[in-house]
Design a protein around this motif. Structure first.
Motif, PDB file in Angstrom:
ATOM      1  N   THR A 193      12.134  -0.957  23.745  1.00  0.00           N
ATOM      2  CA  THR A 193      12.683  -0.742  22.530  1.00  0.00           C
ATOM      3  C   THR A 193      12.069  -1.233  21.413  1.00  0.00           C
ATOM      4  O   THR A 193      11.619  -0.461  20.321  1.00  0.00           O
ATOM      5  CB  THR A 193      14.051  -1.091  22.566  1.00  0.00           C
ATOM      6  OG1 THR A 193      14.724  -0.385  23.525  1.00  0.00           O
ATOM      7  CG2 THR A 193      14.872  -0.455  21.292  1.00  0.00           C
ATOM      8  N   HIS A 194      11.664  -2.480  21.227  1.00  0.00           N
ATOM      9  CA  HIS A 194      10.947  -3.281  20.347  1.00  0.00           C
ATOM     10  C   HIS A 194       9.599  -2.995  20.051  1.00  0.00           C
ATOM     11  O   HIS A 194       9.035  -3.584  19.049  1.00  0.00           O
ATOM     12  CB  HIS A 194      11.427  -4.767  20.154  1.00  0.00           C
ATOM     13  CG  HIS A 194      11.260  -5.351  21.353  1.00  0.00           C
ATOM     14  ND1 HIS A 194      11.839  -4.757  22.730  1.00  0.00           N
ATOM     15  CD2 HIS A 194      10.311  -6.321  22.078  1.00  0.00           C
ATOM     16  CE1 HIS A 194      11.160  -5.672  23.644  1.00  0.00           C
ATOM     17  NE2 HIS A 194      10.556  -6.429  23.194  1.00  0.00           N
ATOM     18  N   TYR A 195       8.891  -2.325  20.926  1.00  0.00           N
ATOM     19  CA  TYR A 195       7.534  -2.024  20.856  1.00  0.00           C
ATOM     20  C   TYR A 195       7.111  -0.473  21.004  1.00  0.00           C
ATOM     21  O   TYR A 195       6.271  -0.282  21.259  1.00  0.00           O
ATOM     22  CB  TYR A 195       6.934  -2.637  22.153  1.00  0.00           C
ATOM     23  CG  TYR A 195       6.513  -4.251  22.014  1.00  0.00           C
ATOM     24  CD1 TYR A 195       6.009  -4.892  21.194  1.00  0.00           C
ATOM     25  CD2 TYR A 195       7.357  -4.830  23.238  1.00  0.00           C
ATOM     26  CE1 TYR A 195       6.196  -6.303  21.142  1.00  0.00           C
ATOM     27  CE2 TYR A 195       7.413  -6.365  23.117  1.00  0.00           C
ATOM     28  CZ  TYR A 195       6.787  -6.983  21.928  1.00  0.00           C
ATOM     29  OH  TYR A 195       6.665  -8.491  21.717  1.00  0.00           O
ATOM     30  N   ALA A 196       8.256   0.201  20.350  1.00  0.00           N
ATOM     31  CA  ALA A 196       7.867   1.835  20.569  1.00  0.00           C
ATOM     32  C   ALA A 196       7.028   1.995  19.911  1.00  0.00           C
ATOM     33  O   ALA A 196       6.057   3.002  20.474  1.00  0.00           O
ATOM     34  CB  ALA A 196       9.415   2.309  19.895  1.00  0.00           C
ATOM     35  N   PRO A 197       6.304   1.788  18.572  1.00  0.00           N
ATOM     36  CA  PRO A 197       5.162   2.232  17.847  1.00  0.00           C
ATOM     37  C   PRO A 197       3.990   1.897  19.028  1.00  0.00           C
ATOM     38  O   PRO A 197       3.131   2.679  19.243  1.00  0.00           O
ATOM     39  CB  PRO A 197       5.213   1.783  16.552  1.00  0.00           C
ATOM     40  CG  PRO A 197       6.479   1.175  16.464  1.00  0.00           C
ATOM     41  CD  PRO A 197       6.937   0.905  17.716  1.00  0.00           C
ATOM     42  N   GLN A 198       3.726   0.639  19.252  1.00  0.00           N
ATOM     43  CA  GLN A 198       2.737   0.307  20.120  1.00  0.00           C
ATOM     44  C   GLN A 198       2.408   1.090  21.356  1.00  0.00           C
ATOM     45  O   GLN A 198       1.330   1.426  21.837  1.00  0.00           O
ATOM     46  CB  GLN A 198       2.658  -1.084  20.314  1.00  0.00           C
ATOM     47  CG  GLN A 198       2.837  -2.026  18.985  1.00  0.00           C
ATOM     48  CD  GLN A 198       4.030  -2.441  18.523  1.00  0.00           C
ATOM     49  OE1 GLN A 198       4.985  -1.556  18.782  1.00  0.00           O
ATOM     50  NE2 GLN A 198       4.013  -3.466  17.926  1.00  0.00           N
ATOM     51  N   LEU A 199       3.453   1.100  22.052  1.00  0.00           N
ATOM     52  CA  LEU A 199       3.754   1.722  23.538  1.00  0.00           C
ATOM     53  C   LEU A 199       3.363   3.288  23.119  1.00  0.00           C
ATOM     54  O   LEU A 199       2.433   3.844  23.816  1.00  0.00           O
ATOM     55  CB  LEU A 199       4.781   1.492  24.010  1.00  0.00           C
ATOM     56  CG  LEU A 199       5.139   0.194  24.514  1.00  0.00           C
ATOM     57  CD1 LEU A 199       6.720  -0.244  24.948  1.00  0.00           C
ATOM     58  CD2 LEU A 199       4.041  -0.399  25.512  1.00  0.00           C
ATOM     59  N   VAL A 200       3.815   3.843  22.328  1.00  0.00           N
ATOM     60  CA  VAL A 200       3.383   5.484  21.896  1.00  0.00           C
ATOM     61  C   VAL A 200       1.906   5.555  21.800  1.00  0.00           C
ATOM     62  O   VAL A 200       1.419   6.361  22.333  1.00  0.00           O
ATOM     63  CB  VAL A 200       4.412   6.068  20.912  1.00  0.00           C
ATOM     64  CG1 VAL A 200       4.101   7.450  20.765  1.00  0.00           C
ATOM     65  CG2 VAL A 200       5.670   6.088  21.689  1.00  0.00           C
ATOM     66  N   LYS A 201       1.343   4.606  20.897  1.00  0.00           N
ATOM     67  CA  LYS A 201       0.067   4.513  20.827  1.00  0.00           C
ATOM     68  C   LYS A 201      -0.841   4.551  22.082  1.00  0.00           C
ATOM     69  O   LYS A 201      -1.714   5.143  22.309  1.00  0.00           O
ATOM     70  CB  LYS A 201      -0.350   3.803  19.714  1.00  0.00           C
ATOM     71  CG  LYS A 201      -1.725   3.742  19.238  1.00  0.00           C
ATOM     72  CD  LYS A 201      -1.925   2.918  17.982  1.00  0.00           C
ATOM     73  CE  LYS A 201      -3.340   2.908  17.651  1.00  0.00           C
ATOM     74  NZ  LYS A 201      -3.700   1.764  16.301  1.00  0.00           N
ATOM     75  N   ALA A 202      -0.278   3.670  22.710  1.00  0.00           N
ATOM     76  CA  ALA A 202      -1.105   3.362  24.188  1.00  0.00           C
ATOM     77  C   ALA A 202      -0.874   4.668  24.986  1.00  0.00           C
ATOM     78  O   ALA A 202      -1.942   4.865  25.671  1.00  0.00           O
ATOM     79  CB  ALA A 202      -0.500   2.129  24.786  1.00  0.00           C
ATOM     80  N   ILE A 203       0.306   5.237  24.975  1.00  0.00           N
ATOM     81  CA  ILE A 203       0.308   6.506  25.981  1.00  0.00           C
ATOM     82  C   ILE A 203      -0.594   7.460  25.321  1.00  0.00           C
ATOM     83  O   ILE A 203      -1.262   8.193  26.245  1.00  0.00           O
ATOM     84  CB  ILE A 203       1.953   6.932  25.442  1.00  0.00           C
ATOM     85  CG1 ILE A 203       2.875   5.967  26.376  1.00  0.00           C
ATOM     86  CG2 ILE A 203       1.946   8.342  26.298  1.00  0.00           C
ATOM     87  CD1 ILE A 203       4.331   6.404  26.004  1.00  0.00           C
TER      88      ILE A 203
END
Ligand code: SF4
Length: 317
Positions: free
Chosen positions: A145-155
């Motif tokens: 949850t607290h890393y949603a932006p970074q994770l979506v960028k990684a996806i």
């Protein structure tokens, strides 16, 4: 073969727009209902303890998750219609920190104590692709949850590099519905906890008195996006909702209210894991009522309640 939803958004350019919106939220963080309004991009940290940079505790194929994620009966092999075939496991990436910080957290070192290391987006991309190359059936983001932006960028970057596995959003259920809406078409499998069915316990053990309200909003939206959990002909999940509920001792989790909500407002065909593995951990020893295992009777009662409500798609151990 199933094509994950994010590949469509990659082609249309929508994925870039979502990433931009998510990063804007990070400037005055409202990624979760705590709405700390810290500028995470400049390195400020909110309640969860997370800053600008992704932090990862570990990543590996996991064989202890639910059978539809692991690709077998929680073991190294699945006995499906194809005979005894190797299971690829669930490709877990354990994120450091947490927006809930339950006193009894079963992963206390990672969530409360910040065990893990900072990881650049490119390294997270490499982790996703490595898990795919190992034969995992999905990318399972644990406490994302607290890393949603970074994770979506990684996806997005991983998809550009050939990622084609469904992504699992394995969260604590304390979500900002607006963020969940931004994940529409990116996440194929939502796996929220529904931890509490009452505000008292949510306040006392997770300092989140509005937990059940926020969680219900989020789970309704998740189900709207992906519907009930669907499995391919090999019994492996590729899209849908999988709900977890950890039984606490003494009925503290409000199990009946949680199950009522699922049966009446989500779907009687919901895939539910009523988890029996609670053990006192972290600060639970300071709370006498949490300082024991749930009894066998309490666990049986929880299963019985679900069945009486017509919820029969329960995870089998
Ligand atoms: S994700 Fe962290 S910083 Fe952002 S609102 Fe939630 S607790 Fe606060």
């Amino acid at each position: 073969m199933y094509r994950p939803a994010y590949l469509e958004l990659l082609v249309t350019g929508e994925l870039d727009k979502r990433i931009e919106k998510l990063y804007q939220i990070l400037e005055s963080c409202e990624l979760c209902p705590r709405r700390c309004h810290k500028n995470r991009l400049s390195g400020e940290r909110g309640y969860c303890g997370a800053g600008a940079q992704l932090m990862v505790s570990s990543y590996h194929p996991h064989f202890g998750e639910e059978a539809p994620l692991v690709g077998g009966s929680r073991g190294l092999f699945s006995t499906d219609g194809f005979g005894l075939t190797p299971s690829g496991g669930s490709g877990t990436i354990f994120l450091t920190n947490c927006n809930l910080l339950c006193v009894y957290c079963q992963n206390y070192d990672i969530s409360h104590l910040g065990e893990g290391r900072e990881v650049a987006i490119d390294e997270a991309v490499a982790m996703m692709l490595a898990l795919q190359n190992r034969g995992c059936h999905n990318i399972n983001l644990v406490t994302p949850t607290h890393y949603a932006p970074q994770l979506v960028k990684a996806i997005k970057l991983a998809a550009t590099g050939g990622l084609h596995l469904p992504v699992v959003w394995n969260c604590g259920g304390y979500e900002n519905i607006e963020v969940i809406k931004l994940l529409d078409g990116i996440i194929d499998i939502y796996m929220p906890d529904i931890k509490y069915g009452n505000g008292g316990a949510a306040k006392r053990y997770s300092n989140a008195p509005d937990y059940f309200d926020r969680c219900r909003e989020a789970v309704r939206e998740m189900h709207r996006q992906v519907d009930d959990l669907r499995l391919n002909q090999r019994g492996i999940a590729y899209r849908g909702l999988l709900i977890r509920h950890l039984v606490l001792p003494g009925g503290l989790a409000g199990t009946k209210k949680v199950l009522d909500f699922i049966a009446s407002e989500i779907s009687k065909s919901s895939y539910i894991n009523i988890m029996d593995q609670y053990r006192p951990a972290g600060e639970a020893y300071d709370y006498p009522e949490l300082n024991r295992y749930p009894s066998r009777q309490e666990l049986v009662e929880a299963q019985k309640m679900a069945k009486e409500l017509g919820l029969t798609r329960l995870d089998e151990k």
